[in-house]
Design an enzyme around this catalytic site. Structure first.
Site, PDB file in Angstrom:
ATOM      1  N   HIS A 113      -0.026   2.186  -8.432  1.00 31.38           N
ATOM      2  CA  HIS A 113       1.517   2.362  -7.487  1.00 31.38           C
ATOM      3  C   HIS A 113       1.464   3.530  -6.838  1.00 31.38           C
ATOM      4  O   HIS A 113       0.840   5.386  -7.992  1.00 31.38           O
ATOM      5  CB  HIS A 113       2.025   2.073  -8.865  1.00 31.38           C
ATOM      6  CG  HIS A 113       3.674   1.936  -8.152  1.00 31.38           C
ATOM      7  ND1 HIS A 113       4.049   2.221  -7.041  1.00 31.38           N
ATOM      8  CD2 HIS A 113       4.633   2.080  -9.221  1.00 31.38           C
ATOM      9  CE1 HIS A 113       5.258   2.289  -7.077  1.00 31.38           C
ATOM     10  NE2 HIS A 113       5.854   2.293  -7.922  1.00 31.38           N
TER      11      HIS A 113
ATOM     12  N   TYR B 123       4.212  -2.831  -6.581  1.00 31.34           N
ATOM     13  CA  TYR B 123       3.776  -2.812  -7.157  1.00 31.34           C
ATOM     14  C   TYR B 123       4.121  -3.187  -9.193  1.00 31.34           C
ATOM     15  O   TYR B 123       3.405  -3.492  -9.370  1.00 31.34           O
ATOM     16  CB  TYR B 123       3.080  -1.718  -7.048  1.00 31.34           C
ATOM     17  CG  TYR B 123       1.739  -1.333  -6.090  1.00 31.34           C
ATOM     18  CD1 TYR B 123       2.624  -1.207  -5.079  1.00 31.34           C
ATOM     19  CD2 TYR B 123       0.814  -1.701  -5.852  1.00 31.34           C
ATOM     20  CE1 TYR B 123       1.607  -1.413  -3.740  1.00 31.34           C
ATOM     21  CE2 TYR B 123       0.038  -1.883  -5.673  1.00 31.34           C
ATOM     22  CZ  TYR B 123      -0.239  -1.439  -3.556  1.00 31.34           C
ATOM     23  OH  TYR B 123      -0.678  -1.625  -2.845  1.00 31.34           O
TER      24      TYR B 123
ATOM     25  N   ASN C  89      -7.194   2.392   1.181  1.00 30.68           N
ATOM     26  CA  ASN C  89      -8.487   1.084   1.632  1.00 30.68           C
ATOM     27  C   ASN C  89      -9.526   1.651   1.902  1.00 30.68           C
ATOM     28  O   ASN C  89      -9.383   2.728   2.229  1.00 30.68           O
ATOM     29  CB  ASN C  89      -8.621   0.465   1.985  1.00 30.68           C
ATOM     30  CG  ASN C  89      -7.132  -0.981   1.489  1.00 30.68           C
ATOM     31  OD1 ASN C  89      -7.143  -1.475   0.803  1.00 30.68           O
ATOM     32  ND2 ASN C  89      -6.321  -1.771   2.357  1.00 30.68           N
TER      33      ASN C  89
ATOM     34  N   HIS D 201      -6.387  -8.353  -3.974  1.00 29.91           N
ATOM     35  CA  HIS D 201      -6.928  -7.606  -4.704  1.00 29.91           C
ATOM     36  C   HIS D 201      -7.781  -7.945  -6.172  1.00 29.91           C
ATOM     37  O   HIS D 201      -7.525  -7.165  -6.833  1.00 29.91           O
ATOM     38  CB  HIS D 201      -6.673  -5.988  -4.887  1.00 29.91           C
ATOM     39  CG  HIS D 201      -6.419  -5.116  -3.186  1.00 29.91           C
ATOM     40  ND1 HIS D 201      -7.645  -4.476  -2.790  1.00 29.91           N
ATOM     41  CD2 HIS D 201      -5.556  -5.150  -2.511  1.00 29.91           C
ATOM     42  CE1 HIS D 201      -6.752  -3.952  -1.673  1.00 29.91           C
ATOM     43  NE2 HIS D 201      -5.545  -4.495  -1.753  1.00 29.91           N
TER      44      HIS D 201
END
Ligand code: HEM
Length: 537
Positions: free
Chosen positions: A339, A362, A148, A75
């Site tokens: 996160h 994360y 997503n 990403h």
């Protein structure tokens, strides 16, 4: 000013304190010394060598030399905006999360959209999954919904994520291709990890080439838990529904735009906000009571499965409006740290093994990417509520914690931070009962990889089906290994012969033996033709 606005402005005001306007000011060094020369370095004679004692030259060059930080490991290419969120009705029956309990309350949000595969400078209209990450700056702490634009994922267990990403990223011996999935290692991974079948169907569909960030759905993917004040739990899946409806490019457009305007999506988002056409998304939830965990013909903890909306309706509960562009992309968009483990009371996790691994990953990556343990102090990451604990020091620490004592349970100091009781807002993990042997294996209930992939296919309109056939033909056409191509064709024969026959013919592979479709079900809501287009008023 009413209560709503002051709530939303909290984050804005916090950020404002850190803003610096350099316009009209005299140039100084970082120590505040005014600089008299910024064009010529200090030399021994006008044609002589530059001198070490030119501190301004050294400082300017050193800072420049250190400007870059690592891009996100996935990403990397993203764009973000500020906004606000408000529920339509109280969700108290299901969750005690305060920002979901009070329809008069507006919560500031920061949303970053992204592609997954490409590097920070790659084109935006490539065929890829899009990230849709939202940070809610609530009064109980930051809540991150890190989703997503597709409701399922490639793998079921986080331990495979490094393998998936190694396979999808540019190949290590030649760094190709940039921003695309059409290459040997990705399809080799797919064929040898067939739980990816459902997600690959979404990736071959028009959903993977959105027209605009404003016209995509968002999904939390995992099954989370809502817990109310009485301790009653529901399984929950999160949805964002774009008020403009879901729209995509066609592949030919997407490819041309990649060349003509690699910034197409960020330009669209930036300009729509600048011109007051604020992107809006409604938040929806699918809810399953804790007792009904085993009512379905799939495992509700399996992240390669969705909950068909016809079986578990999406309840629309609120709306998010993006209404302000960032002032500085590095300070905000790049330094933001999302996160999935950032939760508030009333929202909890489940045993989804993909989610469990994300809870580790994360912070771990951000410790590297943002240079140490103090990135929560960066302006974009600070909660709007105060934070207090005994964590101390580390690179770049900004807070000046006062007092002698920095440990819990002490007699020397009064008023050091004490844990909060639940009624004071202290987070209590949901007391799920677990009982089993430690084992490294896939649950039998996670072993059906094709039913929902076929259901997705069955749900498509004829043009959507044709686009999927064209996409898979294009993608496999770029795969050099005939063996990998054949493996993928054979794999997708488990999804649909109607899909795989033209693809095999298109790339010169062997048409597999006819197989029964894995499912006769369809879920009309999956077709882009049937996505929600009208907001609630
Ligand atoms: C970003 C790991 C699955 C959505 C990231 C990053 C890592 C990561 C390391 C970079 C974070 C950063 O540098 O700040 C993982 C792992 C996964 C996984 C280990 C599975 C085991 C998923 C899934 C979703 C997702 C299933 C969607 C529900 C995102 C998004 C970002 C991201 C949206 C970008 C956040 C941003 O804009 O800053 N992921 N991920 N990831 N991931 Fe995941």
């Amino acid at each position: 000013e009413n209560r709503n606005d002051s709530n939303v402005n909290k984050k804005q005001e916090q950020l404002d304190q850190f803003k610096v306007d350099d316009h009209g000011k005299k140039m100084t060094t970082n120590q505040g010394l005014k600089v008299s020369e910024d064009e010529f370095s200090l030399k021994a004679g006008v044609r002589g060598p530059t001198l070490m004692e030119d501190f301004h030259f050294r400082e300017k060059m050193t800072h420049f030399d250190h400007e870059r930080i690592p891009e996100r490991v996935v990403h990397a290419r993203g764009f973000a905006a500020h906004g606000e969120f408000q529920v339509y009705e109280s969700m108290k029956e299901f969750t005690m999360a305060k920002f979901l309990n009070d329809p008069s309350k507006k919560t500031p949000v920061f949303v970053r959209f992204s592609t997954v595969q490409g590097s920070r400078g790659s084109a935006e209209t490539v065929r890829d999954v899009r990230g849709f990450a939202t940070k809610f700056y609530t009064e109980e702490g930051n809540y991150d919904l890190v989703g997503n634009n597709m409701p399922v994922f490639f793998i079921q267990d986080a331990i495979k994520f490094p393998d998936l990403i190694h396979a999808v990223k540019p190949e290590p011996h030649n760094e190709m291709p940039q921003g695309a999935s059409a290459h040997d290692t990705f399809y080799d991974f797919v064929a040898n990890n067939q739980e990816s079948a459902h997600m690959v169907m979404w990736q071959m569909s028009d959903r993977a080439i959105p027209r605009s960030f404003r016209m995509m759905e968002g999904f939390g993917v995992h099954t989370f838990r809502f817990v109310n004040e009485q301790g009653k739990a529901h399984f929950v899946k999160f949805h964002w529904k774009p008020v403009l409806g879901v729209h995509s490019l066609v592949w030919d457009e997407a490819q041309k735009i990649s060349g003509k305007d690699p910034d197409f999506h960020r330009r669209d988002l930036y300009e729509s906000i600048e011109s007051g056409q604020y992107p809006e998304f409604e938040l929806g939830v699918q809810l399953i009571p804790e007792e009904e965990e085993f009512r379905f013909d799939f495992d509700i903890l399996d992240p390669t499965k969705l909950w068909p909306e016809e079986e578990v309706p999406v309840k629309i509960i609120g709306k998010m409006t993006l209404n302000r562009n960032v002032d500085n992309v590095f300070a905000e968009t790049e330094q933001v740290a999302f996160h999935p483990g950032h939760v508030v009371p009333g929202i909890d996790f489940t045993n989804d093994p993909l989610l469990q691994g994300r809870l580790f990953s994360y912070t771990d990556t951000q410790l590297l990417r943002l240079g140490g343990p103090n990135f929560h102090e960066l302006p974009i990451n600070r909660p709007v509520c105060p934070f207090h604990n005994n964590q101390r020091d580390g690179f770049g620490r900004q807070t000046i914690n006062i007092g002698q004592v920095n440990y819990h349970k002490n007699s020397l100091a009064q008023n050091t931070p004490e844990p909060a009781a639940p009624e004071e807002g202290g987070y209590v993990h949901y007391q799920e009962k677990v009982d089993g042997r430690k084992i490294q294996a896939r649950s039998d209930s996670f072993k059906d990889h094709f039913s929902q992939a076929t259901m997705f296919w069955n749900s498509m309109t004829p043009p959507e089906k044709q686009h999927i056939i064209d996409a898979l033909t294009f993608e496999l056409g770029k795969v050099k290994s005939p063996d990998v191509r054949q493996q993928v064709v054979d794999m997708f024969a488990n999804v649909s012969m109607e899909l795989v026959t033209p693809v095999a013919e298109g790339i010169g592979a062997r048409v597999p033996e006819p197989r029964e479709p894995a499912s006769t079900k369809s879920s009309p809501a999956l077709s882009m033709a049937n996505t929600v287009k009208t907001p609630r008023t």
